[in-house]
Design a protein around this motif. Structure first.
Motif, PDB file in Angstrom:
ATOM      1  N   GLU A  73     -13.683 -26.108 -26.390  1.00 34.77           N
ATOM      2  CA  GLU A  73     -12.634 -25.196 -26.835  1.00 34.77           C
ATOM      3  C   GLU A  73     -11.312 -25.939 -27.005  1.00 34.77           C
ATOM      4  N   TYR A 121       0.596 -12.346 -27.345  1.00 39.94           N
ATOM      5  CA  TYR A 121       0.901 -13.481 -26.474  1.00 39.94           C
ATOM      6  C   TYR A 121       0.511 -13.172 -25.028  1.00 39.94           C
ATOM      7  N   VAL A 124      -2.475 -15.251 -22.799  1.00 42.26           N
ATOM      8  CA  VAL A 124      -2.228 -15.911 -21.520  1.00 42.26           C
ATOM      9  C   VAL A 124      -3.007 -15.255 -20.390  1.00 42.26           C
ATOM     10  N   GLN A 125      -3.117 -13.936 -20.415  1.00 38.09           N
ATOM     11  CA  GLN A 125      -3.661 -13.224 -19.260  1.00 38.09           C
ATOM     12  C   GLN A 125      -5.090 -12.720 -19.442  1.00 38.09           C
ATOM     13  N   TYR A 162      -7.537 -13.743 -21.999  1.00 37.31           N
ATOM     14  CA  TYR A 162      -8.387 -14.483 -22.943  1.00 37.31           C
ATOM     15  C   TYR A 162      -8.757 -15.812 -22.309  1.00 37.31           C
ATOM     16  N   PRO A 163      -9.823 -15.855 -21.506  1.00 42.13           N
ATOM     17  CA  PRO A 163     -10.196 -17.088 -20.786  1.00 42.13           C
ATOM     18  C   PRO A 163     -10.378 -18.316 -21.677  1.00 42.13           C
ATOM     19  N   PHE A 175      -8.600 -19.360 -23.979  1.00 42.76           N
ATOM     20  CA  PHE A 175      -7.302 -20.000 -24.208  1.00 42.76           C
ATOM     21  C   PHE A 175      -6.944 -20.926 -23.058  1.00 42.76           C
ATOM     22  N   GLN A 176      -7.241 -20.516 -21.833  1.00 43.71           N
ATOM     23  CA  GLN A 176      -6.964 -21.367 -20.680  1.00 43.71           C
ATOM     24  C   GLN A 176      -7.769 -22.662 -20.762  1.00 43.71           C
ATOM     25  N   GLN A 177      -9.050 -22.533 -21.121  1.00 41.39           N
ATOM     26  CA  GLN A 177      -9.889 -23.723 -21.266  1.00 41.39           C
ATOM     27  C   GLN A 177      -9.409 -24.591 -22.413  1.00 41.39           C
ATOM     28  N   LEU A 211      -6.314 -24.814 -23.616  1.00 47.18           N
ATOM     29  CA  LEU A 211      -5.071 -25.468 -23.224  1.00 47.18           C
ATOM     30  C   LEU A 211      -5.360 -26.663 -22.319  1.00 47.18           C
ATOM     31  N   HIS A 212      -6.295 -26.505 -21.400  1.00 48.61           N
ATOM     32  CA  HIS A 212      -6.691 -27.606 -20.524  1.00 48.61           C
ATOM     33  C   HIS A 212      -7.274 -28.755 -21.332  1.00 48.61           C
ATOM     34  N   ASN A 213      -8.139 -28.439 -22.305  1.00 52.28           N
ATOM     35  CA  ASN A 213      -8.763 -29.492 -23.119  1.00 52.28           C
ATOM     36  C   ASN A 213      -7.747 -30.197 -24.005  1.00 52.28           C
TER      37      ASN A 213
END
Length: 307
Positions: free
Chosen positions: A260, A77, A81-82, A84-85, A87-89, A91-93
């Motif tokens: 993504e 986890y 969050v920290q 794995y880029p 995942f950020q993209q 989550l935004h999508n």
């Protein structure tokens, strides 16, 4: 001499319900009809879900791999969050996908349901036309819209006279895919709202008409609040649809290059990359927790209501 206490006002003596005697065949039928679906749900849903949550705290390369399960605690986890880029993209999508589904197909579905509820000529035909995309699988919807968005000879580029790469350009492909998803989602929302409108007592609208309320005021002041269960259900369904969106982006480019999504990352890590089963399970658990929050909120509102 004995005295009887009269029953309190407003209460009536309870009559015990008669006992129903069932034959052995009836009991076996009930056991099979309840036990078999329960066993399938437990075996195919709950057990894999529990194992997914457990594996989210481990590092493992899957069945047939060379390494054993290594327990690493919440590190998956933290990495998601920290470190794995994608995942950020993703989550935004997913948030963008959710907002788009709420704004466009939901409003359009309500509008179509209100029009069809007014008894337009040929309304059954229109219902079938708008509902056809719902019957199609998302994978098939993806193939259909690939033909529309194709750079060479696509329907959209032919009409506009352009050569835009709608699905290959990471700046616009997410918007193109969300339009395709909305094409399917609109018919589903329309059907749910149409069923809710049909369930409302016509006398409610007649009373509003007698009080001088117009159609728009009647809908927003009376009809729409009465459809609270339908509204809550659509909120939960839309959230889950936004989280489980997978087929479209996977068919197009396996959820890469601007498309993504969390569900696509789960599949890519569990199936496509060796040694990432635990990490993919952590991403799947995050999806599960987000979904359960909205499902629990929906059940809490429904259970505490007096309707």
């Amino acid at each position: 001499m004995t005295s009887t206490v009269p029953p309190q006002a407003g209460t009536e003596p309870r009559i015990p319900a008669p006992k129903i005697r069932r034959s052995r065949g009836d009991r076996w039928t009930i056991a099979i009809m309840l036990g078999l679906p329960a066993a399938i749900v437990i075996g195919l849903v709950w057990i894999p879900t529990v194992f997914t949550v457990i594996l989210s705290f481990a590092r493992w390369d899957g069945i047939g791999g060379t390494s054993t399960i290594e327990w690493i605690g919440p590190q998956n986890y933290v990495d998601a969050v920290q470190a794995y880029p994608p995942f950020q993209q993703a989550l935004h999508n997913n948030v963008l996908w959710l907002a788009f589904l709420f704004v466009f197909p939901t409003i359009l579905g309500i509008f179509l349901a209100v029009l069809l509820d007014r008894g337009l000529k040929g309304s059954r035909l229109y219902q079938s036309i708008f509902y056809i995309p719902v019957v199609l699988s998302m994978a098939l919807v993806g193939f259909v819209w690939q033909l529309i968005y194709s750079t060479d000879g696509g329907v959209l580029n032919t009409i506009l006279g352009t050569d835009v790469d709608w699905l290959g350009n990471p700046d616009i492909n997410i918007w193109a895919v969300m339009v395709a998803a909305s094409w399917r989602h609109t018919g589903y929302i329309m059907l749910l709202y149409l069923a809710g409108l049909k369930a409302i007592d016509p006398s409610v609208r007649e009373a509003a008409l007698m009080d001088g309320a117009g159609p728009i005021r009647t809908f927003f002041r009376i009809v729409f609040p009465l459809m609270k269960p339908t509204n809550l259900l659509i909120i939960v369904i839309t959230v889950i649809e936004a989280l489980r969106a997978f087929d479209l982006v996977w068919v197009i480019n396996k959820g890469r290059n601007g498309l993504e999504l969390i569900s696509a990352l789960v599949t890519a890590n569990v199936v496509g990359e060796a040694g990432r089963v635990g990490f993919g399970s952590a991403l799947a658990t995050i999806m599960l927790v987000i979904s359960l929050v909205f499902i629990a909120l929906y059940l809490w509102i429904v259970m505490r209501s007096d309707d």
